[in-house]
Design a protein around this motif. Structure first.
Motif, mmCIF file in Angstrom:
data_model
loop_
_atom_site.group_PDB
_atom_site.id
_atom_site.type_symbol
_atom_site.label_atom_id
_atom_site.label_comp_id
_atom_site.label_asym_id
_atom_site.label_seq_id
_atom_site.Cartn_x
_atom_site.Cartn_y
_atom_site.Cartn_z
ATOM 1 N N ARG A 166 8.874 33.737 1.450
ATOM 2 C CA ARG A 166 8.914 34.865 0.507
ATOM 3 C C ARG A 166 7.503 35.332 0.153
ATOM 4 N NH1 ARG A 166 13.413 31.844 -1.771
ATOM 5 N NH2 ARG A 166 12.044 30.893 -3.329
ATOM 6 N N ARG A 209 5.844 38.932 0.645
ATOM 7 C CA ARG A 209 5.280 39.647 -0.506
ATOM 8 C C ARG A 209 3.916 40.250 -0.190
ATOM 9 N NH1 ARG A 209 1.504 38.648 -4.143
ATOM 10 N NH2 ARG A 209 1.195 36.476 -3.507
ATOM 11 N N THR A 257 16.095 33.394 5.135
ATOM 12 C CA THR A 257 15.358 33.803 3.937
ATOM 13 C C THR A 257 14.944 35.263 4.022
ATOM 14 O OG1 THR A 257 14.524 31.561 3.541
ATOM 15 C CG2 THR A 257 13.294 33.371 2.546
ATOM 16 N N LEU A 313 16.133 38.685 1.823
ATOM 17 C CA LEU A 313 15.200 39.615 1.180
ATOM 18 C C LEU A 313 15.482 41.064 1.563
ATOM 19 C CD1 LEU A 313 11.882 37.584 1.626
ATOM 20 C CD2 LEU A 313 13.008 38.123 -0.543
#
Length: 241
Positions: free
Chosen positions: A179, A183, A205, A209
């Motif tokens: 993550r 980002r 994952t 997102l």
């Protein structure tokens, strides 16, 4: 692939040492078995020793040459002006190859510099390698945790990682690392995560997102750490623009 001038060590040196010691023990047992006229046991030990030695040879090839060849192909897509981040850069194997392709860009490497993950892993060694490769002017090194990157949102055009995220010991920590990679990636940016473990979880994952443009693929025999059972997968994704 251009010749490398730096010194890049061995990935997880304890694993290669284990394979070599295992091969020696098995060959020694084969010799003892033949000396005692226990031929079937001797043959079994000999075959096991040769098999383990072949695994060690595969591991050594990957860590010294194979991974470089794979990443050289992956990095060909760079245009030359990107801001690139290498997660768990170690001694700079991927980071510095990328920097060579970024004459108008910048390559940043982040690591905790642990020698258990790579022999001789130290920031000073990576800086020396950058000098040896002639790219120190476009490389920045940062000490940091993959789960809490010290960079702003959307700071990089490309984020890469090679055999690093699996070193985070727990599943939630690895998800946090993915993550964080997402980002700090700008909209439309490219993410490449290579690992021999947990790549399905990395893909999941990213899909959680909201990433649609994501795929997982096999890096091939040049990225085997001993054999296909320790093959490397690559998760490739584009952050939605």
């Amino acid at each position: 692939m251009s010749k490398r001038h730096g010194s890049y060590g061995v990935d997880a040196p304890w694993a290669l040492t284990g394979l070599l010691l295992g091969a020696i023990v098995l060959v020694a047992l084969a010799a003892v078995s033949y000396a005692l006229d226990i031929l079937l046991a001797g043959l079994a030990f000999l075959l096991g020793g040769l098999y383990t030695l072949a695994s060690a040879a595969s591991y050594l090839y990957t860590t010294r040459r194979g991974k470089f060849a794979v990443w050289a192909e992956e990095l060909r897509r760079l245009k030359g002006d990107e801001r690139l981040l290498d997660l768990g850069c170690g001694r700079g194997a991927v980071l510095l190859m990328a920097a060579e392709r970024l004459p108008a860009g910048r390559a940043t490497g982040v690591d905790l510099w642990r020698s258990a993950d790579q022999s001789g892993n130290a920031e000073a060694r990576t800086r020396a390698n950058a000098e040896a490769e002639g790219v120190s002017d476009r490389v920045e090194l940062v000490t940091g945790d993959l789960r809490d990157l010290p960079f702003g949102d959307g700071a990089f055009d490309v984020v890469v990682s090679s055999q690093a995220v699996h070193n985070v010991p727990d599943a939630e920590g690895r998800a946090r690392a993915v993550r964080e990679a997402y980002r700090v990636l700008r909209p439309g940016g490219l993410l490449l995560l290579a690992d021999f473990q947990h790549t399905p979880a990395y893909e999941e994952t990213l899909r959680d997102l909201g990433v649609v443009d994501v795929r997982r693929r096999d890096a091939g025999w040049r990225f085997w750490y001993g054999g296909p059972w320790f093959g490397t997968g690559i998760v490739e994704a584009r952050k939605p623009a």
